[in-house]
Design a protein around this motif. Structure first.
Motif, short mmCIF file in Angstrom:
data_model
loop_
_atom_site.label_atom_id
_atom_site.label_comp_id
_atom_site.label_asym_id
_atom_site.label_seq_id
_atom_site.Cartn_x
_atom_site.Cartn_y
_atom_site.Cartn_z
N GLU A 86 0.81 -1.22 0.00
CA GLU A 86 0.00 0.00 0.00
C GLU A 86 0.85 1.27 0.00
OE1 GLU A 86 -2.87 -0.19 3.12
OE2 GLU A 86 -4.12 -1.62 2.03
N ASP A 87 1.94 1.27 0.76
CA ASP A 87 2.80 2.46 0.79
C ASP A 87 3.40 2.75 -0.58
OD1 ASP A 87 2.30 2.73 3.48
OD2 ASP A 87 4.12 1.65 4.09
N GLU A 88 3.85 1.71 -1.25
CA GLU A 88 4.45 1.90 -2.57
C GLU A 88 3.41 2.39 -3.59
OE1 GLU A 88 7.31 -0.52 -5.70
OE2 GLU A 88 6.75 -1.46 -3.80
N ILE A 92 3.35 5.97 -5.74
CA ILE A 92 3.14 6.04 -7.18
C ILE A 92 1.99 6.99 -7.49
CG2 ILE A 92 2.45 4.71 -9.22
CD1 ILE A 92 4.07 2.37 -8.07
N GLU A 93 0.91 6.94 -6.71
CA GLU A 93 -0.23 7.84 -6.91
C GLU A 93 0.18 9.29 -6.72
OE1 GLU A 93 -3.45 7.75 -7.92
OE2 GLU A 93 -2.92 5.72 -8.56
N SER A 108 4.58 0.01 -15.17
CA SER A 108 4.82 -1.44 -15.13
C SER A 108 4.89 -1.94 -13.69
CB SER A 108 6.10 -1.79 -15.88
OG SER A 108 7.21 -1.18 -15.28
N ARG A 109 5.55 -1.20 -12.80
CA ARG A 109 5.64 -1.61 -11.40
C ARG A 109 4.25 -1.59 -10.76
NH1 ARG A 109 7.44 -4.84 -7.72
NH2 ARG A 109 7.50 -3.93 -5.68
N MET A 115 -1.45 -6.83 -9.93
CA MET A 115 -1.67 -8.23 -10.29
C MET A 115 -1.30 -9.15 -9.13
SD MET A 115 -0.69 -8.64 -14.35
CE MET A 115 1.02 -8.82 -14.00
N THR A 116 -0.20 -8.86 -8.44
CA THR A 116 0.23 -9.67 -7.31
C THR A 116 -0.80 -9.63 -6.19
OG1 THR A 116 2.54 -9.23 -7.84
CG2 THR A 116 2.08 -10.03 -5.63
#
Length: 191
Positions: A86-88, A92-93, A108-109, A115-116
C-alpha cells in the motif's frame, strides 16, 4: 568404439566431428538440449523456492514475540501481508498527481503490484496461501527460531491457509495449549 588418439605428451586430443548430421553430432546435440532443459527446470524450482522463502521470512519478521496465535490473529497477519504494497502504491499515486504528464510513470511496477495483490487475495479467498501453520504452538516455536535457511523449510508443516480453514479451525480443533516462556527462552507446554 575407437580410442581417442593421444599426442606425444600423452594427452587426449579433442574428437573432431566430420559431418554435422553424423551420429556423434546428433548424440552431442541431444545431450546439450537435455542439459539445457534440466538447467531450466532447476532454475524454475530455485525461483519458486526463493519466492516462498521471502514470504516465510516476511511472516517470521512480522510475528509478535511471545504470542500464541489464534485463527483471528493469523487472519489479521495475512491481511497485513496482503496489504504490504500500500505504501508503494501510495507513492506512485503521488507521483501521478504531481506532474502534468500524459503517460503513467512507473506503470509497469504499478501493474505488477496490482496483479500480485489480486492473485494473492484470490488465493487466500479460495485455495489458500501456502504457509507454516502457526496455529500449532510447536510449529510456531520452530518458525520463530528459523534462521532463513531455505534448506530447513522441510522442518515446517506447510499448509494452504484460507478464510474457511481459519473460520472452521475454532470449531474443529482444540484451542492451543498455553506456553510458559522461561528466562533462558525455553518453552514448555501446559496441559
Amino acid at each position: 568404439m575407437g580410442k581417442a588418439k593421444q599426442n606425444k605428451k600423452g594427452e587426449a586430443k579433442a574428437l573432431t566431428i566430420s559431418h554435422p548430421n553424423s551420429r556423434k553430432a546428433m548424440k552431442l546435440a541431444k545431450q546439450t538440449i537435455k542439459q539445457a532443459a534440466r538447467q531450466k527446470t532447476k532454475q524454475g524450482y530455485a525461483i519458486k523456492r526463493n519466492i516462498f522463502g521471502d514470504k516465510l521470512l516476511w511472516f517470521r519478521d512480522n510475528l509478535e514475540p511471545g504470542l500464541i496465535y489464534t485463527p483471528q490473529m493469523f487472519e489479521n497477519l495475512i491481511e497485513k501481508y496482503l496489504s504490504r504494497f500500500e505504501d508503494e502504491l501510495e507513492q506512485i499515486e503521488i507521483k501521478h498527481s504531481i506532474g502534468q504528464r500524459k503517460g503513467r510513470q512507473h506503470a509497469s511496477r504499478e501493474d505488477v503490484i496490482n496483479m500480485t495483490i489480486s492473485r494473492e487475495r484470490e488465493e487466500f479467498n479460495t485455495s489458500g496461501i501456502e504457509m507454516v501453520n502457526i496455529l500449532i504452538p510447536q510449529q510456531l516455536a520452530i518458525f520463530r527460531k528459523w534462521d532463513a535457511d531455505l534448506n530447513k523449510i522441510h522442518n515446517f508443516t506447510i499448509r494452504r491457509i484460507n478464510k474457511t480453514f481459519l473460520k472452521n479451525y475454532k470449531t474443529v480443533h482444540k484451542p492451543p495449549k498455553e506456553i510458559e516462556i522461561h528466562a533462558n527462552n525455553e518453552q514448555t507446554f501446559k496441559n
